[in-house]
Scaffold this motif. Structure first.
Motif, PDB file in Angstrom:
ATOM      1  N   THR A   1      46.878  28.604  32.968  1.00  0.00           N
ATOM      2  CA  THR A   1      47.988  28.194  33.837  1.00  0.00           C
ATOM      3  C   THR A   1      47.679  28.491  35.300  1.00  0.00           C
ATOM      4  O   THR A   1      47.907  27.658  36.188  1.00  0.00           O
ATOM      5  N   GLY A   2      47.144  29.696  35.550  1.00  0.00           N
ATOM      6  CA  GLY A   2      46.816  30.081  36.925  1.00  0.00           C
ATOM      7  C   GLY A   2      45.747  29.213  37.540  1.00  0.00           C
ATOM      8  O   GLY A   2      45.879  28.740  38.675  1.00  0.00           O
ATOM      9  N   LEU A   3      44.687  28.968  36.801  1.00  0.00           N
ATOM     10  CA  LEU A   3      43.596  28.147  37.328  1.00  0.00           C
ATOM     11  C   LEU A   3      44.034  26.704  37.510  1.00  0.00           C
ATOM     12  O   LEU A   3      43.676  26.051  38.496  1.00  0.00           O
ATOM     13  N   ASP A   4      44.831  26.196  36.575  1.00  0.00           N
ATOM     14  CA  ASP A   4      45.337  24.830  36.709  1.00  0.00           C
ATOM     15  C   ASP A   4      46.333  24.702  37.858  1.00  0.00           C
ATOM     16  O   ASP A   4      46.512  23.608  38.412  1.00  0.00           O
ATOM     17  N   ALA A   5      46.981  25.805  38.223  1.00  0.00           N
ATOM     18  CA  ALA A   5      47.911  25.775  39.353  1.00  0.00           C
ATOM     19  C   ALA A   5      47.181  25.707  40.683  1.00  0.00           C
ATOM     20  O   ALA A   5      47.791  25.450  41.718  1.00  0.00           O
ATOM     21  N   GLY A   6      45.859  25.958  40.644  1.00  0.00           N
ATOM     22  CA  GLY A   6      45.072  25.861  41.871  1.00  0.00           C
ATOM     23  C   GLY A   6      44.450  27.157  42.321  1.00  0.00           C
ATOM     24  O   GLY A   6      43.816  27.214  43.384  1.00  0.00           O
ATOM     25  N   ALA A   7      44.602  28.245  41.521  1.00  0.00           N
ATOM     26  CA  ALA A   7      43.969  29.512  41.885  1.00  0.00           C
ATOM     27  C   ALA A   7      42.451  29.378  41.790  1.00  0.00           C
ATOM     28  O   ALA A   7      41.934  28.622  40.959  1.00  0.00           O
ATOM     29  N   ASP A   8      41.751  30.121  42.640  1.00  0.00           N
ATOM     30  CA  ASP A   8      40.287  30.073  42.639  1.00  0.00           C
ATOM     31  C   ASP A   8      39.684  31.117  41.699  1.00  0.00           C
ATOM     32  O   ASP A   8      38.546  30.963  41.256  1.00  0.00           O
ATOM     33  N   ASP A   9      40.441  32.187  41.441  1.00  0.00           N
ATOM     34  CA  ASP A   9      39.951  33.231  40.549  1.00  0.00           C
ATOM     35  C   ASP A   9      41.149  33.977  39.978  1.00  0.00           C
ATOM     36  O   ASP A   9      42.287  33.798  40.441  1.00  0.00           O
ATOM     37  N   TYR A  10      40.878  34.835  39.006  1.00  0.00           N
ATOM     38  CA  TYR A  10      41.931  35.464  38.212  1.00  0.00           C
ATOM     39  C   TYR A  10      41.493  36.885  37.907  1.00  0.00           C
ATOM     40  O   TYR A  10      40.363  37.106  37.492  1.00  0.00           O
ATOM     41  N   LEU A  11      42.369  37.871  38.130  1.00  0.00           N
ATOM     42  CA  LEU A  11      42.031  39.272  37.889  1.00  0.00           C
ATOM     43  C   LEU A  11      43.194  39.936  37.162  1.00  0.00           C
ATOM     44  O   LEU A  11      44.350  39.801  37.561  1.00  0.00           O
ATOM     45  N   THR A  12      42.870  40.643  36.083  1.00  0.00           N
ATOM     46  CA  THR A  12      43.893  41.272  35.261  1.00  0.00           C
ATOM     47  C   THR A  12      44.093  42.726  35.675  1.00  0.00           C
ATOM     48  O   THR A  12      43.119  43.458  35.886  1.00  0.00           O
ATOM     49  N   LYS A  13      45.357  43.138  35.794  1.00  0.00           N
ATOM     50  CA  LYS A  13      45.678  44.540  36.072  1.00  0.00           C
ATOM     51  C   LYS A  13      45.541  45.353  34.788  1.00  0.00           C
ATOM     52  O   LYS A  13      45.883  44.857  33.707  1.00  0.00           O
ATOM     53  N   PRO A  14      45.099  46.621  34.867  1.00  0.00           N
ATOM     54  CA  PRO A  14      44.589  47.297  36.060  1.00  0.00           C
ATOM     55  C   PRO A  14      43.181  46.818  36.386  1.00  0.00           C
ATOM     56  O   PRO A  14      42.456  46.366  35.497  1.00  0.00           O
ATOM     57  N   PHE A  15      42.792  46.908  37.640  1.00  0.00           N
ATOM     58  CA  PHE A  15      41.475  46.451  38.064  1.00  0.00           C
ATOM     59  C   PHE A  15      40.859  47.468  39.007  1.00  0.00           C
ATOM     60  O   PHE A  15      41.549  48.307  39.585  1.00  0.00           O
ATOM     61  N   ALA A  16      39.562  47.396  39.157  1.00  0.00           N
ATOM     62  CA  ALA A  16      38.836  48.244  40.110  1.00  0.00           C
ATOM     63  C   ALA A  16      38.826  47.544  41.468  1.00  0.00           C
ATOM     64  O   ALA A  16      38.606  46.327  41.536  1.00  0.00           O
ATOM     65  N   PHE A  17      39.070  48.300  42.532  1.00  0.00           N
ATOM     66  CA  PHE A  17      39.076  47.704  43.866  1.00  0.00           C
ATOM     67  C   PHE A  17      37.740  47.051  44.180  1.00  0.00           C
ATOM     68  O   PHE A  17      37.686  46.014  44.840  1.00  0.00           O
ATOM     69  N   ALA A  18      36.646  47.650  43.709  1.00  0.00           N
ATOM     70  CA  ALA A  18      35.328  47.073  43.988  1.00  0.00           C
ATOM     71  C   ALA A  18      35.241  45.648  43.436  1.00  0.00           C
ATOM     72  O   ALA A  18      34.653  44.761  44.068  1.00  0.00           O
ATOM     73  N   GLU A  19      35.861  45.413  42.265  1.00  0.00           N
ATOM     74  CA  GLU A  19      35.836  44.068  41.686  1.00  0.00           C
ATOM     75  C   GLU A  19      36.710  43.114  42.494  1.00  0.00           C
ATOM     76  O   GLU A  19      36.334  41.952  42.723  1.00  0.00           O
ATOM     77  N   LEU A  20      37.886  43.590  42.939  1.00  0.00           N
ATOM     78  CA  LEU A  20      38.748  42.742  43.767  1.00  0.00           C
ATOM     79  C   LEU A  20      38.026  42.334  45.041  1.00  0.00           C
ATOM     80  O   LEU A  20      38.039  41.161  45.430  1.00  0.00           O
ATOM     81  N   PHE A  21      37.364  43.301  45.703  1.00  0.00           N
ATOM     82  CA  PHE A  21      36.651  42.988  46.953  1.00  0.00           C
ATOM     83  C   PHE A  21      35.541  41.970  46.687  1.00  0.00           C
ATOM     84  O   PHE A  21      35.340  41.038  47.466  1.00  0.00           O
ATOM     85  N   ALA A  22      34.810  42.159  45.575  1.00  0.00           N
ATOM     86  CA  ALA A  22      33.719  41.229  45.260  1.00  0.00           C
ATOM     87  C   ALA A  22      34.252  39.827  44.981  1.00  0.00           C
ATOM     88  O   ALA A  22      33.662  38.825  45.410  1.00  0.00           O
ATOM     89  N   ARG A  23      35.374  39.740  44.268  1.00  0.00           N
ATOM     90  CA  ARG A  23      35.949  38.426  43.970  1.00  0.00           C
ATOM     91  C   ARG A  23      36.466  37.751  45.241  1.00  0.00           C
ATOM     92  O   ARG A  23      36.338  36.529  45.407  1.00  0.00           O
ATOM     93  N   LEU A  24      37.046  38.536  46.151  1.00  0.00           N
ATOM     94  CA  LEU A  24      37.483  37.975  47.428  1.00  0.00           C
ATOM     95  C   LEU A  24      36.305  37.425  48.210  1.00  0.00           C
ATOM     96  O   LEU A  24      36.373  36.318  48.762  1.00  0.00           O
TER      97      LEU A  24
END
Length: 235
Positions: A89-112
């Protein structure tokens, strides 16, 4: 870069904001769907971190609306649910990537970093302008093969210049992308940081890369000029 974080949980929003600011990003916060849509329409963000389960309209609908309006800032969608249907649903809505909570900040920064490289236009992993090189992942800068040490804001300022090399950037545009709208831009903050950046990346190497365009702003030249020698004083 300037990031919009859309998150209704105050503690989580604060953690994400502090983490991103520590990395040198300028960060704005929106708490619900209407705030998110207003901010995304009002400002030209480099990326959006969007929680799926914000008060209505939810993150999925916010993303759909932005895409329908032709707003293509990269979106990383956050959710506490890890079901395949939610990801689709998220990707079809137009999101470029998807991250599930809880997450590591290092992964969020890399995905950004990854989504910013991909869109709205293709962007290289390492930025290069002349003999200047900047690596957003390692936060390292080199000039003519020599390592240059910068503060987080100096790094963010240089990254913004390098992503728009050759363009004239107004003081207001620099404030929007390197700082945020909470900053009252009434001082000479931009001028001070431009001067300090020149002292780091230009003058030690005899270059004039960052030039002032009178009445318009500043530009990072793609063909840096050698620094002019001081005019001798006649005696």
């Amino acid at each position: 870069m300037r990031i919009l974080v859309v998150e209704d949980e105050v503690k989580m929003a604060g953690l994400i904001k502090r983490g991103l600011e520590h990395e040198g990003y300028a960060v704005d916060i929106a708490r619900d769907g209407p705030e998110a849509l207003w901010a995304a329409r009002e400002f030209d963000y480099d990326a959006i971190v969007l929680d799926a389960m914000i008060p209505e309209p939810d993150g999925f609908e916010v993303c759909r609306t932005l895409r329908r309006e032709g707003r293509w800032a990269p979106v990383v969608l956050l959710t506490a649910r890890d079901g395949i249907d939610d990801r689709v649903t998220g990707l079809d809505a137009g999101a470029d990537d998807y991250l599930t909570k809880p997450f590591a900040f290092a992964e969020l920064f890399a995905r950004l970093r990854a989504v910013v490289r991909r869109g709205p236009g293709e962007r290289p992993t390492v930025l290069e302008v002349g003999d200047l090189r900047l690596d957003p992942a390692t936060r390292e800068v080199w000039r003519n093969g020599n390592r240059v040490l910068l503060s987080s804001k100096q790094f963010a300022l240089l990254e913004h210049f390098m992503r728009h090399a050759g363009e004239v950037l107004s003081r207001e545009r620099i404030l929007e992308h390197v700082w945020d709208f909470a900053y009252e831009g009434t001082s000479n903050l931009v001028e001070v940081y431009i001067r300090s950046l020149r002292e780091r990346v230009d003058r030690p190497f005899g270059r004039t890369s960052i030039e002032t365009v009178r009445g318009a702003g500043y530009r990072l030249r793609t063909d840096p000029l050698p620094e002019e020698p001081a005019t001798p004083v006649e005696r």
